[in-house]
Design a protein around this motif. Structure first.
Motif, PDB file in Angstrom:
ATOM      1  N   VAL A   1     -25.894  -0.808  33.604  1.00  5.14           N
ATOM      2  CA  VAL A   1     -27.408  -1.145  33.238  1.00  5.14           C
ATOM      3  C   VAL A   1     -27.692  -1.804  31.861  1.00  5.14           C
ATOM      4  N   ALA A   2     -28.420  -2.652  31.984  1.00  3.72           N
ATOM      5  CA  ALA A   2     -28.640  -3.529  30.696  1.00  3.72           C
ATOM      6  C   ALA A   2     -30.165  -3.718  30.657  1.00  3.72           C
ATOM      7  N   ILE A   3     -30.633  -3.942  29.574  1.00  6.85           N
ATOM      8  CA  ILE A   3     -32.175  -4.177  29.342  1.00  6.85           C
ATOM      9  C   ILE A   3     -32.235  -4.905  28.232  1.00  6.85           C
ATOM     10  N   GLY A   4     -33.121  -5.917  28.136  1.00  5.76           N
ATOM     11  CA  GLY A   4     -33.387  -7.029  27.275  1.00  5.76           C
ATOM     12  C   GLY A   4     -34.613  -7.712  27.347  1.00  5.76           C
ATOM     13  N   SER A   5     -35.093  -8.672  26.396  1.00  2.94           N
ATOM     14  CA  SER A   5     -36.050  -9.260  26.570  1.00  2.94           C
ATOM     15  C   SER A   5     -36.042 -10.608  27.562  1.00  2.94           C
TER      16      SER A   5
END
Length: 439
Positions: free
Chosen positions: A417-421
Protein backbone atom coordinates in the motif's frame (compact mmCIF):
# COMPACT_ATOMS: atom_id res chain seq x y z
CA UNK A 1 -29.17 0.71 22.17
CA UNK A 2 -28.34 3.89 24.10
CA UNK A 3 -28.02 1.98 27.38
CA UNK A 4 -25.57 -0.47 25.79
CA UNK A 5 -23.52 2.39 24.38
CA UNK A 6 -23.47 4.15 27.72
CA UNK A 7 -22.28 0.97 29.44
CA UNK A 8 -19.59 0.54 26.77
CA UNK A 9 -18.50 4.13 27.24
CA UNK A 10 -18.40 3.65 31.02
CA UNK A 11 -16.18 0.57 30.66
CA UNK A 12 -13.78 2.33 28.31
CA UNK A 13 -13.71 5.37 30.60
CA UNK A 14 -12.91 3.10 33.54
CA UNK A 15 -10.11 1.57 31.50
CA UNK A 16 -8.70 5.01 30.79
CA UNK A 17 -8.96 5.99 34.44
CA UNK A 18 -7.17 2.84 35.60
CA UNK A 19 -4.36 3.25 33.08
CA UNK A 20 -4.11 6.96 33.70
CA UNK A 21 -4.09 6.47 37.48
CA UNK A 22 -1.23 4.07 37.27
CA UNK A 23 0.72 6.38 35.03
CA UNK A 24 0.15 9.35 37.30
CA UNK A 25 1.07 7.47 40.46
CA UNK A 26 4.66 6.87 39.43
CA UNK A 27 6.89 5.32 36.76
CA UNK A 28 5.19 2.88 34.50
CA UNK A 29 5.79 -0.69 35.47
CA UNK A 30 5.62 -3.77 33.33
CA UNK A 31 2.26 -5.56 33.31
CA UNK A 32 1.90 -8.38 35.77
CA UNK A 33 1.62 -11.20 33.24
CA UNK A 34 4.67 -10.23 31.13
CA UNK A 35 6.56 -9.84 34.39
CA UNK A 36 5.58 -13.36 35.35
CA UNK A 37 6.71 -14.62 31.96
CA UNK A 38 10.07 -12.98 32.43
CA UNK A 39 10.39 -14.52 35.88
CA UNK A 40 9.38 -17.87 34.42
CA UNK A 41 12.07 -17.49 31.77
CA UNK A 42 14.71 -16.90 34.43
CA UNK A 43 13.31 -19.79 36.45
CA UNK A 44 13.55 -22.09 33.43
CA UNK A 45 17.10 -20.89 32.82
CA UNK A 46 18.04 -21.55 36.44
CA UNK A 47 16.40 -24.99 36.37
CA UNK A 48 18.15 -25.96 33.13
CA UNK A 49 21.47 -24.70 34.49
CA UNK A 50 21.01 -26.51 37.81
CA UNK A 51 20.18 -29.80 36.11
CA UNK A 52 23.17 -29.44 33.81
CA UNK A 53 25.43 -28.59 36.75
CA UNK A 54 24.15 -31.59 38.72
CA UNK A 55 24.74 -33.94 35.78
CA UNK A 56 28.21 -32.52 35.17
CA UNK A 57 29.05 -32.79 38.87
CA UNK A 58 28.05 -36.46 38.94
CA UNK A 59 29.95 -37.20 35.73
CA UNK A 60 33.04 -35.30 36.91
CA UNK A 61 32.97 -37.09 40.28
CA UNK A 62 32.66 -40.49 38.62
CA UNK A 63 35.41 -39.65 36.11
CA UNK A 64 37.77 -38.42 38.85
CA UNK A 65 37.07 -41.48 40.99
CA UNK A 66 37.64 -43.86 38.09
CA UNK A 67 40.86 -42.09 37.18
CA UNK A 68 42.12 -42.18 40.78
CA UNK A 69 41.40 -45.87 41.16
CA UNK A 70 42.87 -46.74 37.79
CA UNK A 71 46.08 -44.85 38.61
CA UNK A 72 46.32 -46.64 41.98
CA UNK A 73 45.82 -50.01 40.31
CA UNK A 74 48.37 -49.16 37.66
CA UNK A 75 50.92 -48.22 40.32
CA UNK A 76 50.19 -51.39 42.30
CA UNK A 77 50.42 -53.51 39.16
CA UNK A 78 53.81 -51.96 38.38
CA UNK A 79 55.43 -52.74 41.74
CA UNK A 80 53.72 -56.13 41.89
CA UNK A 81 55.10 -57.05 38.49
CA UNK A 82 58.60 -56.02 39.59
CA UNK A 83 58.67 -58.02 42.84
CA UNK A 84 57.01 -61.05 41.26
CA UNK A 85 59.49 -61.11 38.42
CA UNK A 86 62.55 -60.56 40.64
CA UNK A 87 61.47 -63.10 43.24
CA UNK A 88 61.71 -65.76 40.56
CA UNK A 89 65.39 -65.04 39.88
CA UNK A 90 66.51 -65.22 43.51
CA UNK A 91 68.62 -68.42 43.93
CA UNK A 92 70.68 -70.11 46.62
CA UNK A 93 74.11 -71.63 46.13
CA UNK A 94 75.42 -74.93 47.47
CA UNK A 95 76.48 -73.32 50.73
CA UNK A 96 72.88 -72.12 51.31
CA UNK A 97 73.73 -68.46 50.72
CA UNK A 98 71.46 -66.29 48.58
CA UNK A 99 72.65 -65.80 45.00
CA UNK A 100 71.55 -62.50 43.33
CA UNK A 101 73.65 -62.57 40.18
CA UNK A 102 70.65 -63.21 37.95
CA UNK A 103 68.64 -60.55 39.77
CA UNK A 104 71.33 -57.90 39.26
CA UNK A 105 71.33 -58.58 35.53
CA UNK A 106 67.54 -58.35 35.27
CA UNK A 107 66.11 -55.18 33.74
CA UNK A 108 63.43 -54.99 36.42
CA UNK A 109 66.12 -54.53 39.06
CA UNK A 110 67.55 -51.54 37.16
CA UNK A 111 64.32 -49.81 36.23
CA UNK A 112 62.40 -46.81 37.59
CA UNK A 113 61.18 -48.70 40.66
CA UNK A 114 63.26 -48.78 43.83
CA UNK A 115 64.32 -52.36 44.66
CA UNK A 116 65.63 -53.89 47.88
CA UNK A 117 66.31 -57.58 48.68
CA UNK A 118 66.49 -58.77 52.29
CA UNK A 119 67.79 -62.23 53.17
CA UNK A 120 67.00 -64.16 56.35
CA UNK A 121 70.37 -65.21 57.82
CA UNK A 122 71.29 -67.88 60.37
CA UNK A 123 71.10 -65.35 63.19
CA UNK A 124 67.37 -65.04 62.50
CA UNK A 125 67.67 -61.45 61.32
CA UNK A 126 66.94 -59.86 57.96
CA UNK A 127 69.99 -58.51 56.14
CA UNK A 128 69.95 -56.30 53.08
CA UNK A 129 71.65 -57.94 50.08
CA UNK A 130 70.74 -55.61 47.23
CA UNK A 131 69.51 -52.04 46.82
CA UNK A 132 68.53 -49.95 43.81
CA UNK A 133 67.33 -46.35 44.37
CA UNK A 134 67.59 -47.25 48.03
CA UNK A 135 66.81 -43.77 49.35
CA UNK A 136 63.29 -43.97 47.99
CA UNK A 137 62.40 -46.85 50.34
CA UNK A 138 62.16 -46.86 54.14
CA UNK A 139 65.38 -47.33 56.11
CA UNK A 140 64.23 -50.39 58.05
CA UNK A 141 62.29 -53.04 56.17
CA UNK A 142 62.81 -55.93 58.61
CA UNK A 143 59.33 -55.80 60.11
CA UNK A 144 57.79 -55.62 56.63
CA UNK A 145 59.90 -58.60 55.54
CA UNK A 146 58.70 -60.62 58.54
CA UNK A 147 55.06 -59.84 57.74
CA UNK A 148 55.57 -60.84 54.14
CA UNK A 149 57.20 -64.13 55.19
CA UNK A 150 54.27 -64.87 57.46
CA UNK A 151 51.68 -64.03 54.80
CA UNK A 152 53.45 -66.25 52.30
CA UNK A 153 52.14 -64.03 49.52
CA UNK A 154 52.76 -60.67 47.87
CA UNK A 155 51.92 -57.72 50.13
CA UNK A 156 51.24 -54.21 48.85
CA UNK A 157 51.11 -51.30 51.27
CA UNK A 158 51.83 -47.60 51.61
CA UNK A 159 54.99 -46.64 53.52
CA UNK A 160 57.01 -43.53 54.31
CA UNK A 161 60.53 -43.23 52.96
CA UNK A 162 63.52 -41.47 54.46
CA UNK A 163 62.37 -38.09 53.15
CA UNK A 164 58.98 -38.44 54.78
CA UNK A 165 57.18 -38.94 51.46
CA UNK A 166 54.52 -41.60 51.06
CA UNK A 167 55.47 -44.42 48.70
CA UNK A 168 53.70 -47.48 47.42
CA UNK A 169 55.64 -50.65 48.25
CA UNK A 170 55.14 -54.26 47.16
CA UNK A 171 56.97 -57.17 48.79
CA UNK A 172 57.12 -60.79 47.61
CA UNK A 173 58.73 -63.84 49.29
CA UNK A 174 61.47 -65.88 47.62
CA UNK A 175 61.73 -69.56 48.56
CA UNK A 176 64.97 -71.45 49.19
CA UNK A 177 65.75 -75.11 48.54
CA UNK A 178 63.75 -76.19 51.59
CA UNK A 179 60.68 -74.35 50.27
CA UNK A 180 60.80 -71.87 53.09
CA UNK A 181 60.96 -68.10 52.79
CA UNK A 182 64.62 -67.27 52.66
CA UNK A 183 64.44 -63.77 51.14
CA UNK A 184 61.96 -60.97 50.49
CA UNK A 185 62.05 -58.67 47.48
CA UNK A 186 60.75 -55.11 47.87
CA UNK A 187 59.83 -52.73 45.07
CA UNK A 188 58.56 -49.18 45.59
CA UNK A 189 57.13 -46.49 43.31
CA UNK A 190 56.48 -42.84 44.08
CA UNK A 191 52.76 -42.03 43.59
CA UNK A 192 53.41 -38.27 43.42
CA UNK A 193 53.69 -38.02 39.58
CA UNK A 194 50.49 -40.00 39.15
CA UNK A 195 48.75 -37.84 41.75
CA UNK A 196 49.90 -34.68 40.00
CA UNK A 197 48.44 -35.96 36.75
CA UNK A 198 45.23 -36.77 38.62
CA UNK A 199 45.09 -33.26 40.09
CA UNK A 200 45.55 -31.77 36.62
CA UNK A 201 42.68 -33.90 35.40
CA UNK A 202 40.48 -32.76 38.30
CA UNK A 203 41.39 -29.13 37.62
CA UNK A 204 40.54 -29.58 33.96
CA UNK A 205 37.22 -31.14 34.90
CA UNK A 206 36.45 -28.24 37.25
CA UNK A 207 37.21 -25.49 34.75
CA UNK A 208 35.63 -27.43 31.90
CA UNK A 209 32.54 -28.03 34.02
CA UNK A 210 32.27 -24.33 34.89
CA UNK A 211 32.58 -23.45 31.22
CA UNK A 212 29.92 -25.98 30.27
CA UNK A 213 27.63 -24.70 33.04
CA UNK A 214 28.03 -21.14 31.76
CA UNK A 215 27.32 -22.34 28.23
CA UNK A 216 24.31 -24.30 29.50
CA UNK A 217 23.02 -21.18 31.25
CA UNK A 218 23.33 -19.20 28.02
CA UNK A 219 21.69 -21.92 25.95
CA UNK A 220 18.98 -22.38 28.57
CA UNK A 221 18.26 -18.66 28.59
CA UNK A 222 18.03 -18.61 24.80
CA UNK A 223 15.81 -21.72 24.69
CA UNK A 224 13.54 -20.42 27.44
CA UNK A 225 13.29 -17.14 25.57
CA UNK A 226 12.33 -18.99 22.41
CA UNK A 227 9.75 -21.05 24.30
CA UNK A 228 8.15 -18.00 25.94
CA UNK A 229 8.41 -15.74 22.91
CA UNK A 230 5.00 -16.72 21.46
CA UNK A 231 3.32 -15.93 24.77
CA UNK A 232 5.19 -12.64 25.07
CA UNK A 233 4.28 -11.76 21.49
CA UNK A 234 0.66 -12.64 22.13
CA UNK A 235 0.58 -10.49 25.24
CA UNK A 236 2.27 -7.64 23.40
CA UNK A 237 -0.35 -7.87 20.66
CA UNK A 238 -3.11 -7.89 23.25
CA UNK A 239 -1.60 -4.83 24.90
CA UNK A 240 -1.37 -3.11 21.53
CA UNK A 241 -4.95 -4.08 20.77
CA UNK A 242 -6.16 -2.61 24.06
CA UNK A 243 -4.11 0.54 23.55
CA UNK A 244 -5.27 1.02 19.94
CA UNK A 245 -8.88 0.19 20.75
CA UNK A 246 -9.01 2.49 23.77
CA UNK A 247 -7.40 5.32 21.80
CA UNK A 248 -9.56 4.93 18.72
CA UNK A 249 -12.81 4.40 20.61
CA UNK A 250 -12.40 7.44 22.83
CA UNK A 251 -13.42 10.01 20.20
CA UNK A 252 -16.32 7.98 18.72
CA UNK A 253 -17.69 7.34 22.20
CA UNK A 254 -17.49 11.00 23.06
CA UNK A 255 -19.27 11.80 19.79
CA UNK A 256 -21.93 9.23 20.59
CA UNK A 257 -22.44 10.91 23.93
CA UNK A 258 -22.96 14.24 22.16
CA UNK A 259 -25.49 12.68 19.76
CA UNK A 260 -27.39 11.12 22.63
CA UNK A 261 -27.32 14.29 24.72
CA UNK A 262 -28.63 16.25 21.74
CA UNK A 263 -31.43 13.72 21.27
CA UNK A 264 -32.36 13.98 24.93
CA UNK A 265 -32.45 17.76 24.85
CA UNK A 266 -34.43 17.99 21.59
CA UNK A 267 -36.83 15.10 20.88
CA UNK A 268 -37.26 16.39 17.32
CA UNK A 269 -33.56 15.70 16.72
CA UNK A 270 -33.78 12.09 17.88
CA UNK A 271 -33.98 10.51 14.42
CA UNK A 272 -30.89 12.30 13.12
CA UNK A 273 -28.96 11.53 16.31
CA UNK A 274 -29.87 7.84 16.20
CA UNK A 275 -28.95 7.62 12.49
CA UNK A 276 -25.56 9.19 13.07
CA UNK A 277 -25.06 7.07 16.18
CA UNK A 278 -25.77 3.93 14.16
CA UNK A 279 -23.22 4.94 11.51
CA UNK A 280 -20.70 5.64 14.24
CA UNK A 281 -21.29 2.27 15.89
CA UNK A 282 -20.85 0.56 12.52
CA UNK A 283 -17.53 2.33 12.15
CA UNK A 284 -16.47 1.31 15.65
CA UNK A 285 -17.54 -2.25 14.93
CA UNK A 286 -15.38 -2.36 11.81
CA UNK A 287 -12.49 -0.90 13.75
CA UNK A 288 -12.73 -3.47 16.54
CA UNK A 289 -13.16 -6.27 13.98
CA UNK A 290 -9.99 -5.18 12.21
CA UNK A 291 -8.01 -4.91 15.42
CA UNK A 292 -9.18 -8.34 16.55
CA UNK A 293 -8.37 -9.89 13.18
CA UNK A 294 -4.89 -8.40 13.22
CA UNK A 295 -4.25 -9.50 16.79
CA UNK A 296 -5.54 -13.05 16.21
CA UNK A 297 -3.56 -13.46 12.99
CA UNK A 298 -0.28 -12.07 14.31
CA UNK A 299 -0.46 -14.19 17.45
CA UNK A 300 -1.23 -17.34 15.45
CA UNK A 301 -4.67 -17.83 16.97
CA UNK A 302 -6.50 -17.20 13.70
CA UNK A 303 -5.71 -17.53 10.01
CA UNK A 304 -6.68 -15.69 6.88
CA UNK A 305 -9.71 -17.16 5.12
CA UNK A 306 -8.39 -16.71 1.59
CA UNK A 307 -10.62 -17.28 -1.43
CA UNK A 308 -10.84 -16.18 -5.05
CA UNK A 309 -13.06 -13.11 -5.46
CA UNK A 310 -13.85 -10.23 -7.78
CA UNK A 311 -12.04 -7.18 -6.48
CA UNK A 312 -14.17 -4.77 -8.52
CA UNK A 313 -17.39 -6.21 -7.15
CA UNK A 314 -16.10 -6.09 -3.58
CA UNK A 315 -15.16 -2.41 -3.92
CA UNK A 316 -18.53 -1.53 -5.48
CA UNK A 317 -20.27 -3.35 -2.63
CA UNK A 318 -18.28 -1.43 -0.01
CA UNK A 319 -19.10 1.90 -1.68
CA UNK A 320 -22.79 1.02 -1.91
CA UNK A 321 -22.83 -0.06 1.73
CA UNK A 322 -21.27 3.21 2.85
CA UNK A 323 -24.22 5.17 1.40
CA UNK A 324 -22.00 8.21 0.79
CA UNK A 325 -22.88 10.26 -2.29
CA UNK A 326 -20.03 11.76 -4.23
CA UNK A 327 -17.90 8.60 -4.58
CA UNK A 328 -17.18 7.69 -8.20
CA UNK A 329 -16.01 4.14 -8.99
CA UNK A 330 -14.27 3.18 -12.23
CA UNK A 331 -13.44 -0.50 -12.38
CA UNK A 332 -12.67 -3.38 -14.64
CA UNK A 333 -13.13 -7.07 -13.86
CA UNK A 334 -10.29 -8.09 -11.54
CA UNK A 335 -9.91 -11.44 -9.79
CA UNK A 336 -7.72 -11.70 -6.70
CA UNK A 337 -7.19 -14.22 -3.94
CA UNK A 338 -7.76 -12.68 -0.52
CA UNK A 339 -9.76 -12.67 2.69
CA UNK A 340 -12.98 -10.85 1.70
CA UNK A 341 -13.71 -9.42 5.16
CA UNK A 342 -10.22 -8.05 5.70
CA UNK A 343 -10.01 -6.71 2.15
CA UNK A 344 -13.37 -4.98 2.55
CA UNK A 345 -12.12 -3.51 5.84
CA UNK A 346 -9.02 -2.14 4.12
CA UNK A 347 -11.09 -0.54 1.33
CA UNK A 348 -13.49 1.01 3.89
CA UNK A 349 -10.56 2.43 5.82
CA UNK A 350 -9.11 3.98 2.67
CA UNK A 351 -12.48 5.59 1.94
CA UNK A 352 -12.86 6.79 5.53
CA UNK A 353 -9.34 8.25 5.43
CA UNK A 354 -10.18 10.10 2.20
CA UNK A 355 -13.41 11.42 3.72
CA UNK A 356 -11.71 12.62 6.91
CA UNK A 357 -8.61 14.19 5.39
CA UNK A 358 -9.79 15.15 1.90
CA UNK A 359 -13.55 15.18 1.77
CA UNK A 360 -15.76 14.71 -1.29
CA UNK A 361 -15.59 14.06 -4.15
CA UNK A 362 -13.70 10.77 -4.05
CA UNK A 363 -12.59 8.78 -7.07
CA UNK A 364 -11.92 5.03 -6.85
CA UNK A 365 -10.23 3.03 -9.59
CA UNK A 366 -9.96 -0.77 -9.67
CA UNK A 367 -7.52 -2.19 -12.22
CA UNK A 368 -4.39 -4.33 -12.44
CA UNK A 369 -5.02 -6.00 -9.05
CA UNK A 370 -5.00 -2.58 -7.34
CA UNK A 371 -7.50 -0.25 -5.69
CA UNK A 372 -6.73 3.46 -5.98
CA UNK A 373 -8.61 5.99 -3.82
CA UNK A 374 -8.18 9.66 -4.59
CA UNK A 375 -9.55 12.73 -2.84
CA UNK A 376 -9.19 16.43 -3.67
CA UNK A 377 -8.12 17.67 -0.25
CA UNK A 378 -4.93 19.47 0.79
CA UNK A 379 -2.76 16.46 0.03
CA UNK A 380 0.17 15.19 2.06
CA UNK A 381 2.81 17.36 3.65
CA UNK A 382 6.17 16.61 1.91
CA UNK A 383 7.86 16.52 5.34
CA UNK A 384 5.19 14.26 6.80
CA UNK A 385 6.37 11.16 8.59
CA UNK A 386 5.02 7.76 7.67
CA UNK A 387 1.22 8.22 7.43
CA UNK A 388 0.78 4.49 8.13
CA UNK A 389 2.28 5.02 11.57
CA UNK A 390 -0.47 5.33 14.14
CA UNK A 391 -0.74 8.90 15.41
CA UNK A 392 1.17 10.63 12.61
CA UNK A 393 0.06 14.26 12.38
CA UNK A 394 -1.06 15.48 8.95
CA UNK A 395 -2.27 18.84 7.60
CA UNK A 396 -5.88 17.96 8.42
CA UNK A 397 -5.33 16.09 11.69
CA UNK A 398 -3.73 12.93 12.99
CA UNK A 399 -3.92 9.65 11.12
CA UNK A 400 -5.64 6.97 13.18
CA UNK A 401 -5.40 3.24 13.23
CA UNK A 402 -7.24 2.90 9.90
CA UNK A 403 -4.24 3.28 7.60
CA UNK A 404 -2.17 1.08 9.90
CA UNK A 405 -4.76 -1.66 9.45
CA UNK A 406 -4.70 -1.14 5.68
CA UNK A 407 -0.94 -1.65 5.68
CA UNK A 408 -1.28 -4.79 7.77
CA UNK A 409 -3.97 -6.22 5.46
CA UNK A 410 -1.73 -5.54 2.46
CA UNK A 411 1.27 -7.24 4.03
CA UNK A 412 -0.84 -10.17 5.22
CA UNK A 413 -1.79 -10.77 1.57
CA UNK A 414 1.81 -10.27 0.33
CA UNK A 415 0.72 -7.00 -1.21
CA UNK A 416 1.61 -3.36 -0.66
CA UNK A 417 0.00 0.00 0.00
CA UNK A 418 1.27 3.46 -0.86
CA UNK A 419 -0.05 6.96 -0.24
CA UNK A 420 1.10 10.25 -1.65
CA UNK A 421 0.02 13.54 -3.15
CA UNK A 422 -1.80 13.46 -6.48
CA UNK A 423 -0.16 15.37 -9.38
CA UNK A 424 -2.91 18.01 -9.59
CA UNK A 425 -3.84 18.15 -5.91
CA UNK A 426 -5.32 15.82 -3.34
CA UNK A 427 -4.15 12.52 -1.97
CA UNK A 428 -3.71 9.24 -3.84
CA UNK A 429 -3.76 5.95 -1.90
CA UNK A 430 -3.15 2.65 -3.71
CA UNK A 431 -3.64 -0.86 -2.34
CA UNK A 432 -1.97 -3.49 -4.55
CA UNK A 433 -2.48 -7.23 -4.32
CA UNK A 434 -0.51 -10.01 -6.00
CA UNK A 435 -1.91 -11.76 -9.05
CA UNK A 436 -3.79 -14.93 -8.09
CA UNK A 437 -2.29 -18.31 -8.97
CA UNK A 438 -3.47 -19.83 -12.20
CA UNK A 439 -6.10 -22.53 -11.90
Amino acid sequence: MSAWLLRLRARVAALFRSRGGKAAAGPRRNPTTPGRLRRMRWLLTALFTALTAACLLVLATVAASIDSHSRDRELDDTVNRVVTGLARVVYWNEEGAVDLEALRDDDLAQGDSAVVVLSLEEDGKWHEKYGHLRSELPQDLSAAAARTALSDDTVISTMTNRSGDRIRVASAPAYDADYTVGAVVFAGADPAPSQRDHQRLVLALEFGGLGLIALAALIGHVLSGVSTRPAVRMLAEQERFLADASHELRTPLATLRLYLDAALRDPDDTRRAVTEARELTDRMGRLVTGLLARTRTETGVGELEVERLRLDQLVEGVVAESGVAGIEVRSEPTVVQADPDLLALAVRNLIDNALVHGGLPIEITVADYAVTVRDHGPGLDPELADPFEHGTKGPSGRYGIGLSLVQWVARAHSGSVAIGSAPDGGTLATLTLPAPPQL
